[in-house]
Design a protein around this motif. Structure first.
Motif, short mmCIF file in Angstrom:
data_model
loop_
_atom_site.label_atom_id
_atom_site.label_comp_id
_atom_site.label_asym_id
_atom_site.label_seq_id
_atom_site.Cartn_x
_atom_site.Cartn_y
_atom_site.Cartn_z
N PHE A 348 0.88 -1.18 0.00
CA PHE A 348 0.00 0.00 0.00
C PHE A 348 0.90 1.22 0.00
O PHE A 348 1.93 1.24 0.69
N TYR A 349 0.52 2.25 -0.77
CA TYR A 349 1.39 3.42 -0.84
C TYR A 349 0.57 4.70 -0.89
O TYR A 349 -0.62 4.71 -1.24
N PHE A 350 1.23 5.78 -0.52
CA PHE A 350 0.65 7.12 -0.66
C PHE A 350 1.81 8.09 -0.83
O PHE A 350 2.95 7.80 -0.49
N GLY A 351 1.47 9.28 -1.38
CA GLY A 351 2.53 10.27 -1.57
C GLY A 351 2.02 11.51 -2.27
O GLY A 351 0.81 11.79 -2.34
N GLY A 352 2.97 12.27 -2.80
CA GLY A 352 2.64 13.52 -3.48
C GLY A 352 3.53 13.75 -4.68
O GLY A 352 4.60 13.14 -4.80
N ALA A 353 3.09 14.64 -5.58
CA ALA A 353 3.85 14.87 -6.81
C ALA A 353 3.60 16.29 -7.31
O ALA A 353 2.59 16.92 -6.98
N VAL A 462 3.07 5.81 -18.30
CA VAL A 462 3.95 4.85 -17.67
C VAL A 462 4.51 5.48 -16.38
O VAL A 462 4.78 6.68 -16.34
N LYS A 463 4.62 4.65 -15.32
CA LYS A 463 5.19 5.14 -14.06
C LYS A 463 6.54 4.45 -13.86
O LYS A 463 6.65 3.22 -13.87
N LEU A 464 7.57 5.29 -13.70
CA LEU A 464 8.92 4.80 -13.49
C LEU A 464 9.26 4.93 -12.00
O LEU A 464 9.18 6.03 -11.43
N LEU A 465 9.65 3.81 -11.36
CA LEU A 465 9.95 3.80 -9.91
C LEU A 465 11.44 3.59 -9.68
O LEU A 465 12.05 2.68 -10.24
N LEU A 466 12.01 4.42 -8.82
CA LEU A 466 13.39 4.26 -8.35
C LEU A 466 13.35 4.24 -6.83
O LEU A 466 12.74 5.12 -6.21
N VAL A 467 14.00 3.22 -6.21
CA VAL A 467 13.92 3.05 -4.76
C VAL A 467 15.28 3.39 -4.13
O VAL A 467 16.21 2.57 -4.19
N PRO A 468 15.44 4.54 -3.51
CA PRO A 468 16.72 4.88 -2.87
C PRO A 468 16.95 4.08 -1.59
O PRO A 468 18.08 3.75 -1.25
N PHE A 475 9.44 8.69 -8.13
CA PHE A 475 8.80 8.26 -9.38
C PHE A 475 8.63 9.44 -10.34
O PHE A 475 8.56 10.60 -9.96
N ALA A 476 8.56 9.06 -11.63
CA ALA A 476 8.19 9.98 -12.71
C ALA A 476 7.14 9.26 -13.54
O ALA A 476 7.29 8.07 -13.86
N ALA A 477 6.06 9.99 -13.87
CA ALA A 477 4.95 9.35 -14.59
C ALA A 477 4.48 10.24 -15.74
O ALA A 477 3.57 11.06 -15.58
N ASN A 507 4.12 13.68 -13.99
CA ASN A 507 4.14 13.80 -12.53
C ASN A 507 5.50 13.38 -12.01
O ASN A 507 6.06 12.35 -12.42
N PHE A 508 6.04 14.16 -11.06
CA PHE A 508 7.32 13.86 -10.42
C PHE A 508 7.11 13.94 -8.90
O PHE A 508 6.65 14.98 -8.40
N GLY A 509 7.40 12.85 -8.21
CA GLY A 509 7.12 12.91 -6.77
C GLY A 509 7.73 11.76 -5.98
O GLY A 509 8.61 11.04 -6.43
#
Length: 514
Positions: A348-353, A462-468, A475-477, A507-509
Motif C-alpha cells: 500500500f502506498y501514498f505520496g505527493g507529486a 507509464v510510471k517509473l519507480l526508483l527506490v533509494p 517516481f516519474a509518470a 508527474n514527479f514525486g
C-alpha cells in the motif's frame, strides 16, 4: 649408689609412661535433676520386668567399651557424640567397665541409689588426661582449642590429654589466649579461665563487593549478596563467591587496621557452552541481547542461558532468532537471509507529486499493488493560472463583460501492471480515466464565465519507480490524455486561453509504501 640411681631412673620412666597405664576411673557420678531423657517417649527403654530403665550418660572421649551390670544385667547401650548412653535396671548397684586398650574398672558401686526412669551423668576418666571446664571473661565467646574450633564458652567437662594446650577466644573485638598444662596431679575437673581484652586498635572497616549480585561466603557461611560490610582484625582473609549455574571462586584480601578497606572480590565463573551461527551470505553481522557482538561462522563461548540474536546485512531483511546455550554443549544453526524487495509485489502506498502540464498543479496520490497489479487514485490541485480570457455579451451588441483566468484541478483513477526490471527499479504501464475541472477567477469586470467547466480524458502513460531505500519510491509518470468529452464552456475556454483538453502531463514525486 648405683641401685639408688637405677631406682630414680625407673621412677622417672614410670611417670613418663602413657597415662592410660593408670587405668579407668570414674571422676563423678550424679543425678541430672531436670533431664527427662530416660522417661521420654523415643529415648526411654524398658527392662526385662517391663519397668522403665534408668539412663546413665557416660561422658568419655573414646568408644569400644564393654559393660557388665552383674546379676541385674544391662538393658542396652547407644553410642552418642562424646558420650555413651547406658540403660540399667532400677536398683542397679554396680558396674564393670572394660576396654581393650585402657583396661578394666571392676565392680564400680554407684554412690547413689539408681531409680528407674531417671537420668544420671558419669564422667569416665580413661587415664590419659583430665576433664577440663573452660570459661571466658566475655560470655559466649568462640573457642579454638589446639587449633580446632570447639564451640562457645563456657565449655564443661571436655576431656583433654596430659600435656600442653592452647585456647584462643574471640568475641567481636575481644580476644584472649591462654596456654596451660594438664598434669597427672591436677584436680579431676580442671578449670581454665581465659582473660579477654578489647583489640579495637587492630581492626579495620571492610566493604567487600562482587559483581552480578553474587553470594558471599566467609568462614563457610553466607554473609551477603552483592556486598558485605563488616569489621575484621588486621590480617589476610579469604572469601568465596557463589551463584547459580556458576563455579565458586575464592578471593583473598588483606585488612589494614584503622582504615576503610574497600575490596573487590572475583565473581563466580559462569558455566559456559558454545554457540555457532552460520549465515548465507556469510558477510553478515550479528548482536545478541541487543548490544553484544556475536562472531558468525565461528564458535562463541557464552554463559549458559537464552539469547536473542539479531542478524543483519545491507540489502537483506534483518532476522531475530532465539538460542539456548547449555553447559559444555554446542548449539549450531544456519540462517539464510532473504533479500529486501525494494520494489514490492504487494504493498500500500501514498505520496505527493508536482504535476507538469499547461496548467501545473500539486497531486496527492494513494494506491495499492496486489500481485503487481497497480490500482491508483489521485487528485491534482491547480496551482498556475491560465491566460486571461475576455468575454463579451453577443446579445447586447458584443458588449464587454469581464476578463477571467482559470485554474484546472483533476481527479484520476489508473490501472497498471508493475514490472520489476531490477531490485531497485520498476516500470508500470498505466491506463486511466481523469476528470478535469476549471475554477474561474475574475481579473476584470463582474461576470464569471466557465466556472466548474469539466472535461473527461482517457490517459495512457507509464510510471517509473526508483527506490533509494526501503519503503520509499521516487517516481516519474509521463502520460498522454485524450479528451473524450468536453463541455461547451470548457471547449470555448480552451480556444480562448492556453487551457488544454487532454494533452501531455508528467508527474514527479515521492511515494511511501508499507
Amino acid at each position: 649408689m648405683r641401685k639408688l640411681a637405677l631406682f630414680i631412673v625407673a621412677a622417672l620412666f614410670a611417670t613418663s609412661l602413657p597415662s592410660f597405664a593408670q587405668g579407668l576411673n570414674v571422676v563423678s557420678f550424679k543425678l541430672l535433676e531436670t533431664d527427662l531423657t530416660a522417661n521420654t517417649r523415643g529415648t526411654q527403654k524398658m527392662d526385662q520386668n517391663g519397668e522403665t530403665a534408668a539412663l546413665i550418660k557416660i561422658v568419655t572421649p573414646e568408644q569400644g567399651f564393654l559393660f557388665d551390670g552383674g546379676s541385674l544385667g544391662i538393658v542396652g547401650t547407644e553410642q552418642k557424640p562424646g558420650e555413651i548412653w547406658l540403660y540399667v535396671p532400677r536398683r542397679a548397684q554396680k558396674l564393670t567397665i572394660s576396654h581393650q586398650t585402657f583396661g578394666v574398672l571392676r565392680d564400680y558401686y554407684y554412690p547413689i541409689s539408681v531409680q528407674g526412669g531417671r537420668t544420671y551423668e558419669m564422667l569416665l576418666d580413661i587415664g590419659t588426661g583430665r576433664y577440663v571446664t573452660i570459661t571466658t571473661s566475655v560470655p559466649r565467646s568462640e573457642l579454638t582449642i589446639d587449633g580446632e574450633f570447639a564451640g562457645q564458652s563456657p565449655i564443661y567437662n571436655r576431656y583433654m590429654n596430659y600435656g600442653r594446650h592452647k585456647v584462643q577466644a574471640v568475641n567481636d573485638r575481644y580476644e584472649g589466649i591462654q596456654e596451660f598444662v594438664i598434669l597427672a596431679n591436677d584436680s579431676t575437673n580442671k578449670v581454665v579461665s581465659v582473660d579477654m581484652r578489647d583489640m579495637s586498635d587492630h581492626f579495620g572497616d571492610v566493604l567487600l563487593t562482587v559483581d552480578n549480585n553474587a553470594e558471599i561466603y566467609f568462614n563457610g557461611r553466607m554473609v551477603g549478596t552483592g556486598s558485605w560490610k563488616t569489621q575484621l582484625r588486621e590480617g589476610v582473609y579469604e572469601v568465596e563467591t557463589r551463584a547459580p549455574d556458576c563455579d565458586p571462586v575464592k578471593s583473598s584480601f588483606t585488612v589494614v587496621a584503622q582504615i576503610n578497606n574497600e575490596i573487590k572480590a572475583t565473581p563466580p565463573t559462569p558455566h559456559t557452552g558454545y554457540l555457532s551461527v552460520y549465515t548465507r551470505p556469510a558477510t553478515a553481522t550479528a548482536v545478541y541481547n541487543g548490544s553484544h557482538a556475536l562472531t558468525l561462522q565461528e564458535s562463541n563461548i557464552l554463559p549458559i542461558g537464552t539469547y536473542q540474536v539479531e542478524i543483519s546485512r545491507k540489502g537483506y531483511l534483518t532476522e531475530t532468532h532465539e538460542y539456548t546455550v547449555t553447559r559444555n554443549e554446542t548449539t549450531t544453526d544456519t540462517v539464510t537471509l532473504k533479500r529486501i524487495k525494494y520494489v514490492k509485489p504487494n504493498t500500500f502506498y501514498f505520496g505527493g507529486a508536482y504535476t507538469l502540464r499547461t496548467l501545473a498543479g500539486a497531486s496527492g496520490i494513494v494506491g495499492a499493488v496486489i500481485y503487481n497489479n497497480d490500482l491508483q487514485l489521485s487528485y491534482t490541485l491547480g496551482l498556475t493560472k491560465s491566460q486571461t480570457a475576455y468575454w463579451y455579451n453577443s446579445n447586447e451588441g458584443a458588449r464587454y463583460q469581464s476578463g477571467v483566468s482559470y485554474k484546472m484541478s483533476s481527479m484520476a483513477a489508473k490501472y497498471g501492471y508493475q514490472i520489476n526490471l531490477m531490485n531497485k527499479f520498476a516500470i508500470t504501464p498505466q491506463l486511466g480515466f481523469s476528470i478535469d475541472k476549471l475554477s474561474a477567477t475574475i481579473e476584470d469586470g463582474s461576470v464569471t464565465y466557465g466556472d466548474k467547466a469539466t472535461c473527461t480524458c482517457i490517459t495512457i502513460g507509464v510510471k517509473l519507480l526508483l527506490v533509494p531505500f526501503q519503503h520509499c519510491y521516487l517516481f516519474a509518470a509521463p502520460e498522454l490524455g485524450i479528451a473524450n468529452k468536453k463541455g461547451g464552456d470548457f471547449e470555448r475556454i480552451a480556444e480562448a486561453t492556453n487551457v488544454s483538453a487532454g494533452g501531455f502531463t508528467a508527474n514527479f514525486g515521492v511515494l511511501i509504501n508499507f
